[in-house]
Design a protein around this motif. Structure first.
Motif, PDB file in Angstrom:
ATOM      1  N   ASP A 298      35.737  27.480  48.696  1.00 27.05           N
ATOM      2  CA  ASP A 298      36.543  27.275  49.904  1.00 27.05           C
ATOM      3  C   ASP A 298      37.230  28.551  50.392  1.00 27.05           C
ATOM      4  OD1 ASP A 298      38.140  27.347  47.652  1.00 27.05           O
ATOM      5  OD2 ASP A 298      39.553  25.827  48.354  1.00 27.05           O
ATOM      6  N   ILE A 299      36.883  29.702  49.823  1.00 27.02           N
ATOM      7  CA  ILE A 299      37.487  30.969  50.247  1.00 27.02           C
ATOM      8  C   ILE A 299      36.373  31.919  50.712  1.00 27.02           C
ATOM      9  CG2 ILE A 299      38.979  32.908  49.602  1.00 27.02           C
ATOM     10  CD1 ILE A 299      40.398  30.241  49.522  1.00 27.02           C
ATOM     11  N   PRO A 300      36.077  31.931  52.001  1.00 22.27           N
ATOM     12  CA  PRO A 300      35.027  32.833  52.509  1.00 22.27           C
ATOM     13  C   PRO A 300      35.478  34.284  52.444  1.00 22.27           C
ATOM     14  CG  PRO A 300      36.151  31.762  54.339  1.00 22.27           C
ATOM     15  CD  PRO A 300      36.676  31.117  53.090  1.00 22.27           C
ATOM     16  N   SER A 301      34.527  35.189  52.449  1.00 23.38           N
ATOM     17  CA  SER A 301      34.846  36.618  52.360  1.00 23.38           C
ATOM     18  C   SER A 301      35.642  37.103  53.565  1.00 23.38           C
ATOM     19  CB  SER A 301      33.560  37.429  52.232  1.00 23.38           C
ATOM     20  OG  SER A 301      32.707  37.192  53.349  1.00 23.38           O
ATOM     21  N   THR A 302      35.610  36.332  54.656  1.00 26.30           N
ATOM     22  CA  THR A 302      36.346  36.707  55.866  1.00 26.30           C
ATOM     23  C   THR A 302      37.805  36.248  55.835  1.00 26.30           C
ATOM     24  OG1 THR A 302      35.520  34.674  56.905  1.00 26.30           O
ATOM     25  CG2 THR A 302      34.287  36.701  57.308  1.00 26.30           C
ATOM     26  N   PHE A 303      38.164  35.448  54.844  1.00 27.94           N
ATOM     27  CA  PHE A 303      39.547  34.956  54.767  1.00 27.94           C
ATOM     28  C   PHE A 303      40.472  36.125  54.489  1.00 27.94           C
ATOM     29  CE2 PHE A 303      43.044  32.809  52.321  1.00 27.94           C
ATOM     30  CZ  PHE A 303      43.550  32.072  53.399  1.00 27.94           C
ATOM     31  N   TRP A 304      41.612  36.154  55.175  1.00 24.10           N
ATOM     32  CA  TRP A 304      42.489  37.330  55.113  1.00 24.10           C
ATOM     33  C   TRP A 304      42.999  37.635  53.704  1.00 24.10           C
ATOM     34  CZ3 TRP A 304      47.691  37.399  53.650  1.00 24.10           C
ATOM     35  CH2 TRP A 304      48.307  36.149  53.514  1.00 24.10           C
ATOM     36  N   ALA A 305      43.117  36.621  52.862  1.00 23.52           N
ATOM     37  CA  ALA A 305      43.623  36.846  51.501  1.00 23.52           C
ATOM     38  C   ALA A 305      42.518  36.690  50.463  1.00 23.52           C
ATOM     39  CB  ALA A 305      44.761  35.880  51.205  1.00 23.52           C
ATOM     40  N   HIS A 306      41.260  36.886  50.891  1.00 18.77           N
ATOM     41  CA  HIS A 306      40.131  36.709  49.991  1.00 18.77           C
ATOM     42  C   HIS A 306      40.240  37.584  48.741  1.00 18.77           C
ATOM     43  CE1 HIS A 306      36.109  37.972  48.511  1.00 18.77           C
ATOM     44  NE2 HIS A 306      35.848  36.684  48.605  1.00 18.77           N
ATOM     45  N   LYS A 307      40.538  38.843  48.919  1.00 18.62           N
ATOM     46  CA  LYS A 307      40.539  39.781  47.794  1.00 18.62           C
ATOM     47  C   LYS A 307      41.567  39.422  46.723  1.00 18.62           C
ATOM     48  CE  LYS A 307      40.247  44.696  46.713  1.00 18.62           C
ATOM     49  NZ  LYS A 307      40.251  46.075  47.268  1.00 18.62           N
ATOM     50  N   PRO A 308      42.853  39.208  47.065  1.00 20.71           N
ATOM     51  CA  PRO A 308      43.802  38.853  46.008  1.00 20.71           C
ATOM     52  C   PRO A 308      43.512  37.504  45.354  1.00 20.71           C
ATOM     53  CG  PRO A 308      44.856  38.777  48.170  1.00 20.71           C
ATOM     54  CD  PRO A 308      43.538  39.450  48.349  1.00 20.71           C
ATOM     55  N   ILE A 309      42.933  36.570  46.121  1.00 20.68           N
ATOM     56  CA  ILE A 309      42.642  35.258  45.552  1.00 20.68           C
ATOM     57  C   ILE A 309      41.517  35.331  44.524  1.00 20.68           C
ATOM     58  CG2 ILE A 309      41.693  32.969  46.087  1.00 20.68           C
ATOM     59  CD1 ILE A 309      43.337  32.999  48.673  1.00 20.68           C
ATOM     60  N   VAL A 310      40.415  35.986  44.864  1.00 21.60           N
ATOM     61  CA  VAL A 310      39.312  36.087  43.896  1.00 21.60           C
ATOM     62  C   VAL A 310      39.679  37.015  42.740  1.00 21.60           C
ATOM     63  CG1 VAL A 310      37.538  35.500  45.585  1.00 21.60           C
ATOM     64  CG2 VAL A 310      38.142  37.904  45.212  1.00 21.60           C
ATOM     65  N   THR A 311      40.569  37.982  43.023  1.00 19.69           N
ATOM     66  CA  THR A 311      41.041  38.854  41.946  1.00 19.69           C
ATOM     67  C   THR A 311      41.815  38.052  40.916  1.00 19.69           C
ATOM     68  OG1 THR A 311      41.149  40.820  43.348  1.00 19.69           O
ATOM     69  CG2 THR A 311      42.549  40.803  41.388  1.00 19.69           C
ATOM     70  N   LEU A 312      42.624  37.098  41.397  1.00 21.00           N
ATOM     71  CA  LEU A 312      43.405  36.264  40.488  1.00 21.00           C
ATOM     72  C   LEU A 312      42.488  35.493  39.543  1.00 21.00           C
ATOM     73  CD1 LEU A 312      46.250  35.404  39.745  1.00 21.00           C
ATOM     74  CD2 LEU A 312      46.123  33.611  41.483  1.00 21.00           C
ATOM     75  N   LYS A 313      41.357  35.037  40.057  1.00 22.21           N
ATOM     76  CA  LYS A 313      40.380  34.349  39.207  1.00 22.21           C
ATOM     77  C   LYS A 313      39.737  35.325  38.227  1.00 22.21           C
ATOM     78  CE  LYS A 313      36.440  31.178  39.442  1.00 22.21           C
ATOM     79  NZ  LYS A 313      35.552  30.396  40.334  1.00 22.21           N
ATOM     80  N   ALA A 314      39.490  36.543  38.700  1.00 24.03           N
ATOM     81  CA  ALA A 314      38.823  37.547  37.863  1.00 24.03           C
ATOM     82  C   ALA A 314      39.680  37.989  36.687  1.00 24.03           C
ATOM     83  CB  ALA A 314      38.430  38.751  38.710  1.00 24.03           C
ATOM     84  N   ILE A 315      40.982  38.091  36.891  1.00 23.12           N
ATOM     85  CA  ILE A 315      41.865  38.586  35.831  1.00 23.12           C
ATOM     86  C   ILE A 315      42.517  37.477  35.022  1.00 23.12           C
ATOM     87  CG2 ILE A 315      42.376  40.651  37.184  1.00 23.12           C
ATOM     88  CD1 ILE A 315      45.255  39.268  37.530  1.00 23.12           C
ATOM     89  N   ASP A 316      42.271  36.231  35.399  1.00 23.02           N
ATOM     90  CA  ASP A 316      42.911  35.071  34.768  1.00 23.02           C
ATOM     91  C   ASP A 316      42.736  35.096  33.249  1.00 23.02           C
ATOM     92  OD1 ASP A 316      44.055  32.603  34.271  1.00 23.02           O
ATOM     93  OD2 ASP A 316      42.287  31.469  34.927  1.00 23.02           O
ATOM     94  N   GLN A 317      43.850  35.089  32.535  1.00 22.68           N
ATOM     95  CA  GLN A 317      43.809  35.080  31.074  1.00 22.68           C
ATOM     96  C   GLN A 317      44.102  33.688  30.517  1.00 22.68           C
ATOM     97  OE1 GLN A 317      45.560  38.310  28.958  1.00 22.68           O
ATOM     98  NE2 GLN A 317      45.217  39.767  30.614  1.00 22.68           N
ATOM     99  N   THR A 318      44.136  32.722  31.421  1.00 20.41           N
ATOM    100  CA  THR A 318      44.212  31.312  31.021  1.00 20.41           C
ATOM    101  C   THR A 318      42.934  30.683  31.582  1.00 20.41           C
ATOM    102  OG1 THR A 318      45.312  30.568  33.057  1.00 20.41           O
ATOM    103  CG2 THR A 318      46.713  31.456  31.313  1.00 20.41           C
ATOM    104  N   THR A 319      42.932  29.383  31.728  1.00 19.17           N
ATOM    105  CA  THR A 319      41.795  28.743  32.411  1.00 19.17           C
ATOM    106  C   THR A 319      42.243  28.060  33.696  1.00 19.17           C
ATOM    107  OG1 THR A 319      42.120  26.699  31.131  1.00 19.17           O
ATOM    108  CG2 THR A 319      40.588  28.340  30.236  1.00 19.17           C
ATOM    109  N   VAL A 320      43.477  28.316  34.097  1.00 14.42           N
ATOM    110  CA  VAL A 320      44.062  27.637  35.250  1.00 14.42           C
ATOM    111  C   VAL A 320      43.282  27.887  36.535  1.00 14.42           C
ATOM    112  CG1 VAL A 320      46.100  27.548  36.757  1.00 14.42           C
ATOM    113  CG2 VAL A 320      46.379  27.516  34.266  1.00 14.42           C
ATOM    114  N   PHE A 321      42.811  29.119  36.731  1.00 10.13           N
ATOM    115  CA  PHE A 321      42.154  29.472  37.990  1.00 10.13           C
ATOM    116  C   PHE A 321      40.619  29.445  37.893  1.00 10.13           C
ATOM    117  CE2 PHE A 321      46.330  31.557  37.964  1.00 10.13           C
ATOM    118  CZ  PHE A 321      46.890  30.933  39.078  1.00 10.13           C
ATOM    119  N   GLN A 322      40.109  28.944  36.783  1.00  8.68           N
ATOM    120  CA  GLN A 322      38.653  28.887  36.611  1.00  8.68           C
ATOM    121  C   GLN A 322      38.106  27.573  37.169  1.00  8.68           C
ATOM    122  OE1 GLN A 322      37.237  31.745  35.703  1.00  8.68           O
ATOM    123  NE2 GLN A 322      39.383  32.424  35.693  1.00  8.68           N
TER     124      GLN A 322
END
Length: 348
Positions: A298-322
């Motif tokens: 639900d987060i297209p690459s054109t979304f203004w906050a795309h980068k910080p949102i997918v980054t949060l998933k990338a660095i997630d050290q829990t499973t909350v954002f997976q």
């Protein structure tokens, strides 16, 4: 004889003066009196934390109505559910307290007063209004039970021992299997995130912008260069310095109308953006190496906050954002905030 008469007169005088203090018969409260009085406030605006006619929240409205009849009640809907006599839905009568669950949070979270014919009056988000248990598509399915208090003069919750605050991360409502357990425990033992008076953490409760400023700054420990200047944040507010520091550093900005929105809830998009500004997580080598393959449906690459949102998933050290979806417009809850902050702090 005179002495006997004098003694009797003295006894009559004594009891006529003292007896009101020895025993006062409470006047029973008629159920329809409660319902009629409750109706007087129809249309009163909703105000979070409100207990006066200037604005009510749901349990504050109940407090105000029953106080008029000398009945004292606990503050929250969940606590109010613990007093009174249970009443089945088929035996409801005017003046009964009616409870609803899973509205803005799990469990008992809303209280109303029964008016008869399925109608309930309560302080809803649009103000004090009447809804029907049988026909209202929102309130009907959330009905959780009813209690009867009419005829009582005082209803108070049992005295509970004052519990010490949790400092070891072991909250009564966060099991070791909770996806954010590790983050919550670490942040609590570090003094960054606290719990509540019943040793609970309330992982599904929303985070406000004021709370976010305070918790991020407990990590960064930034000192503001000047006093807070928002119209809704006084210099004596408990988060004033944190809010000023977050604003001056460009981490959490205010609104164009001059307000900060100190009590406004934080969305999940705002959560990702704020953490990225605070900890530069999208600049980390881990994020840069993996964000090209990390996605949310639900987060297209054109979304203004795309980068910080997918980054949060990338660095997630829990499973909350997976998860497959991020639901960017939803409010961030306390467990999501803890998981995000815990992960962002460890970015390298």
């Amino acid at each position: 004889m005179k002495n006997r008469i004098l003694l009797i007169m003295m006894m009559v005088l004594l009891f006529s003066v003292v007896s009101p203090f020895l025993y006062t018969e409470a006047k029973a409260t008629a159920p329809d009196d409660i319902a009629s009085y409750a109706l007087k406030f129809k249309g009163t605006p909703y105000k979070f934390g409100g207990t006066t006619t200037a604005g009510f929240d749901c349990s504050g409205y109940i407090l105000h109505v029953f106080k008029n009849f000398g009945i004292s009640l606990p503050r929250t809907s969940a606590e109010q559910f613990n007093v009174g006599t249970p009443v089945s839905k088929s035996n409801l009568q005017e003046g009964d307290l009616v409870f609803f669950a899973n509205t803005y949070k799990p469990g008992i979270s809303h209280t109303g007063i029964y008016l008869g014919d399925g109608d309930v009056i309560s302080a809803e988000s649009k103000g004090v209004a009447i809804s029907n248990l049988d026909t209202n598509p929102y309130w009907g399915p959330k009905y959780a039970g009813a209690k009867r208090l009419s005829g009582a003069t005082s209803v108070t919750p049992p005295i509970q021992a004052v519990l010490p605050p949790v400092t070891d991360g072991e909250f009564v409502d966060v099991a070791a299997t909770h996806p954010a357990y590790k983050a919550i425990k670490s942040l609590n033992t570090s003094g960054i995130i606290n719990g509540f008076e019943k040793q609970d953490f309330r992982p599904n409760e929303s985070i406000t912008r004021g709370q976010a400023a305070a918790m991020v700054n407990r990590v960064l420990q930034l000192e503001p260069s000047g006093a807070v200047k928002f119209t809704d944040v006084s210099t004596t507010h408990r988060f004033a310095k944190d809010i000023a520091a977050m604003n001056q550093s460009g981490i959490i900005l205010g609104y164009t109308n001059g307000a900060y929105g100190v009590d406004d809830t934080l969305t999940k998009t705002q959560l990702a953006v704020i953490l990225d500004r605070a900890f530069k997580m999208s600049e980390s080598s881990k994020a840069q190496a993996s964000t090209s393959s990390v996605k949310y449906l639900d987060i297209p690459s054109t979304f203004w906050a795309h980068k910080p949102i997918v980054t949060l998933k990338a660095i997630d050290q829990t499973t909350v954002f997976q998860t497959s979806r991020y639901y960017e417009s939803k409010n961030a809850n306390r467990s999501e905030f803890a998981a995000g902050l815990y992960s962002a702090m460890r970015v390298k």
